[in-house]
Write an enzyme that holds these catalytic residues in place. Sequence first.
Site, PDB file in Angstrom:
ATOM      1  N   ILE A 146      69.739  22.393  40.179  1.00 30.35           N
ATOM      2  CA  ILE A 146      69.088  23.254  39.954  1.00 30.35           C
ATOM      3  C   ILE A 146      69.330  24.374  38.974  1.00 30.35           C
ATOM      4  CG2 ILE A 146      68.129  25.323  41.353  1.00 30.35           C
ATOM      5  CD1 ILE A 146      68.130  23.927  43.670  1.00 30.35           C
ATOM      6  N   GLY A 199      75.921  28.590  36.434  1.00 30.25           N
ATOM      7  CA  GLY A 199      76.463  29.742  35.721  1.00 30.25           C
ATOM      8  C   GLY A 199      77.614  29.708  35.282  1.00 30.25           C
ATOM      9  N   ASP A 244      73.389  43.079  39.916  1.00 26.58           N
ATOM     10  CA  ASP A 244      72.815  42.059  38.997  1.00 26.58           C
ATOM     11  C   ASP A 244      71.333  41.613  39.254  1.00 26.58           C
ATOM     12  OD1 ASP A 244      72.853  40.464  36.625  1.00 26.58           O
ATOM     13  OD2 ASP A 244      74.068  38.618  37.597  1.00 26.58           O
TER      14      ASP A 244
END
Length: 456
Positions: A17, A20, A137
């Site tokens: 998916i 990071g 974030d």
Amino acid sequence: MESGYLLSGRYRIEDLIGRGSQSTVYRAYDELLQREVAVKLFRNDADDLEQTRRQGEEIRILAGMSHHSLVTLFDAGADLSDPSDRLTYLVMELVRGQDLRHRGAQGALSAVHMAHIGYDLADGLSYIHHHGIVHRDVKPANILLVDYSNKDRRPRAKLTDFGVAVFTRSGPVSDEGGTSGTPAYLSPEQAAGEPVGPLSDVYSLGLVLLEGLTGKMAYPGAPIQSAVARLLNDPQIPEELAPMWVALLSSMLARDPEQRPPAREVSLALRQEVINSAARHRMDPAPAPVTSDEEGRMRAVERYRILDTPADGAFDRIAGLAARMFSVPVAIVSVVDHDRIWFKAHHGTDVTQIGRDPGLCASAILQDEAWIIRDAARDPRTLANPLVAGEFGLQFYAGVPLRTPDGHNLGTFCILDREPREFSAEDTRALQDLAAIVMNDLELRLQSREALTGQA
């Protein structure tokens, strides 16, 4: 990781998916509960103590959270099939739908859609801030737009990725490992390496909302250039945006954190905008107001037979009593209809009804408690309201829902002033007592009518 791998003997890995710097997210299938899930695999580095600490912090944060605007944690664990390659992972709900970054690449979103999305996100932030957590974030890539694959056309959003979130119960925290977050969406205090608190998330959300409305990033460019730019210049908020948006974004994007509204106030301001938008486009089937059971509420209004009834001395006297008790010029017993707010009793004004769109009572009936606006000219929930900005000059509002025994809010008992004022917890309880007296009278009248009908 290859497709088909069975993680911990339970989660069958399927498609990639996202990826990071510290983790990778896969679509997976829970063989035990027979459902699709999202699995977040952490990069394994046994010598990186800071990474291990943050992984544990994220698990601890997610485990204690339960909110419709946050991605839900199902499980956490470690696959030890290969002792030399420990696989630490989280299992979360699989959100079907694109993230806001990909949606934003297609162009600006409508103000109505951004009000819905912003309401969800601000509500979620208010929830985590109440629990002493700062996300740090907030950015489009961490906002998932939910596709429920049904006829619900109201856009819904969930906040994800708590990898750099922190607990702040003892006050603002400094970032010992360097600046956390994504440069384009940092708050000024993050960019300056200063301690951050909940209002830092509010600033980042402001940048996300502004970008969604305009289709343009407020601070593009290289990381250092982008981070430093907000220390020197405020973001450009187009004047062609609606006054509500200009006022709200200006307050959220204030460089001084103390000048920003808390997430709870942002949530309420956007919920009011959703209601106003629905009223302006009532003939359009989408989107609908954010009310849990408007049809049931209106059936309750009809059951009490209070709309458009003659003046009533009992209610007039209690409105007058409220005006004297709180030293305000206006006190009202209101009933919220489909498209208007009708005044059963009105002390200090000859007006008998107003449209539902500008009326603050339409917002007050959505609350579980009193709705207090102490300074309407500064409160982001009411800055652009025509009763505040217009000739009437409303500056203070306190309203308590008139709630039926089965949980429907018929309208409000409210007081208004043209000057800002404080309103204590004791004042709130007194207003709630007066609302309870009104509701008790209405309930007795209903029971009397039903008893007479039964005898007939």
